[in-house]
Design an enzyme around this catalytic site. Structure first.
Site, mmCIF file in Angstrom:
data_model
loop_
_atom_site.group_PDB
_atom_site.id
_atom_site.type_symbol
_atom_site.label_atom_id
_atom_site.label_comp_id
_atom_site.label_asym_id
_atom_site.label_seq_id
_atom_site.Cartn_x
_atom_site.Cartn_y
_atom_site.Cartn_z
ATOM 1 N N SER A 120 0.815 -1.217 0.000
ATOM 2 C CA SER A 120 0.000 0.000 0.000
ATOM 3 C C SER A 120 0.847 1.264 0.000
ATOM 4 O O SER A 120 0.304 2.359 0.017
ATOM 5 C CB SER A 120 -0.929 -0.007 1.219
ATOM 6 O OG SER A 120 -0.195 -0.223 2.405
ATOM 7 N N HIS A 141 -2.529 -2.914 -6.025
ATOM 8 C CA HIS A 141 -2.986 -2.538 -4.680
ATOM 9 C C HIS A 141 -4.496 -2.678 -4.584
ATOM 10 O O HIS A 141 -5.252 -1.825 -5.042
ATOM 11 C CB HIS A 141 -2.550 -1.099 -4.355
ATOM 12 C CG HIS A 141 -2.963 -0.663 -2.994
ATOM 13 N ND1 HIS A 141 -3.256 0.650 -2.679
ATOM 14 C CD2 HIS A 141 -3.153 -1.367 -1.843
ATOM 15 C CE1 HIS A 141 -3.601 0.728 -1.415
ATOM 16 N NE2 HIS A 141 -3.550 -0.481 -0.886
ATOM 17 N N GLU A 153 -5.561 -0.206 -7.532
ATOM 18 C CA GLU A 153 -4.519 0.688 -8.029
ATOM 19 C C GLU A 153 -3.469 -0.155 -8.754
ATOM 20 O O GLU A 153 -2.983 -1.147 -8.206
ATOM 21 C CB GLU A 153 -3.845 1.444 -6.882
ATOM 22 C CG GLU A 153 -4.645 2.592 -6.332
ATOM 23 C CD GLU A 153 -3.878 3.378 -5.279
ATOM 24 O OE1 GLU A 153 -3.817 4.614 -5.397
ATOM 25 O OE2 GLU A 153 -3.357 2.770 -4.332
ATOM 26 N N ASN A 191 -3.664 6.020 -0.436
ATOM 27 C CA ASN A 191 -3.067 6.202 0.887
ATOM 28 C C ASN A 191 -2.271 7.494 1.017
ATOM 29 O O ASN A 191 -2.057 7.973 2.128
ATOM 30 C CB ASN A 191 -2.208 4.991 1.247
ATOM 31 C CG ASN A 191 -3.071 3.801 1.620
ATOM 32 O OD1 ASN A 191 -4.136 3.953 2.202
ATOM 33 N ND2 ASN A 191 -2.624 2.609 1.270
#
Length: 292
Positions: A120, A141, A153, A191
């Protein structure tokens, strides 16, 4: 691009078992690996419980569940990875652990197999450089919980080739995930935005701006978030949030990414969220109770 039919997943925790879950439902044969039989047993119990919930909500049929469960094979060794087409690492968010796993995977999987990480926050280029095939390495991700969240992602490293990228898009499409491309910078897109917000919420708690309850209520009702940031931090895992903040702080060298000392303190105490029974909330009773 060769046809992908068999998937290897390293890590049977909340991300790994979720990835195995959606891959099996999509018709892939899945080899799920972890370091202990207990971890694998817990992972399979979670998959079964989550699929049972999907059946009860008419998301999938009982036949779909039975077939998917039969496609998942577990082992504490990587022997079952000898014929996989794609191996996905979904271990804890520690660079050293991931690098060690990929070195082992290079010896276990076929020479033409693709490698992917569910990291992440950690550099895809850096992880790829520890392998013998950086051109066939990519970041995938998934969002947590994997069976529910629609986003994936896709992050290319410096050496990732076009064939690997196209494989990733086709794989995501078969899983019915929507992809977004992120550049290989610390924490990528989700994130990079989300975890500093959580860290700021922890600072607000640390500085006495509000209580756990008031901060979460404010963001749920004031910003229309489905879950308060501290509740979300507990769900993600405070250890994971801290690791991501450390990657951001180290990688971007900006003080705005400094992890809140209170977040560090909770992780040091082992109060890392729902999985530990305590975080910003105490989950050991009938209902969650704020710990501050």
């Amino acid at each position: 691009m060769s046809e992908i039919a068999r998937i290897g997943v390293v890590g049977a925790g909340q991300m790994g078992n979720g990835i195995a879950h959606v891959c099996a439902l999509a018709g892939y044969d899945v080899h799920l690996n972890d370091i202990s039989e207990d971890a694998l047993s817990a992972g399979m119990q979670t998959i079964e419980a989550n699929m049972t919930r999907q059946v009860s909500r008419d998301v999938i049929s009982h036949e779909d569940m039975t077939k998917a469960m039969s496609r998942i094979h577990t082992s504490t060794s990587l022997d079952g990875f000898s014929d996989v087409h794609l191996a996905i690492e979904a271990a804890t968010e520690k660079r050293e652990i991931k690098e060690s796993i990929f070195k082992s995977l290079c010896d276990a999987v076929p020479a033409n197999a693709y490698l992917a990480t569910n990291t992440s926050s950690i550099s895809i280029t850096r992880l790829a450089a520890t392998t013998d095939r950086p051109e066939k390495f990519i970041g995938l991700h998934f969002m947590n919980p994997v069976p529910l969240m629609k986003l994936m992602e896709v992050i290319r490293g410096l050496a990732t080739d076009q064939d690997t990228y196209e494989m990733a898009l086709a794989f995501a499409k078969r899983l019915e995930k929507t992809t977004t491309n992120a550049e290989d910078y610390p924490a990528f897109i989700v994130n990079r935005v989300l975890v500093p917000m959580i860290n700021e919420a922890v600072y607000a708690l640390y500085e006495g701006v509000g209580t756990v309850d008031s901060i979460d209520t404010a963001m749920k009702l004031g910003a229309n978030h489905p879950m308060g940031p501290l509740q979300l931090a507990d769900f993600i895992g405070l250890d994971t949030c801290l690791s991501i903040m450390q990657v951001l702080h180290d990688g971007l060298a900006d003080t705005k990414y400094r992890p809140c000392p209170l977040l560090v303190k909770y992780v040091e105490a082992g109060w890392v969220g729902r999985k530990a029974g305590r975080g910003f909330y105490d989950y050991r009773g009938d209902a969650p109770v704020p710990t501050r």
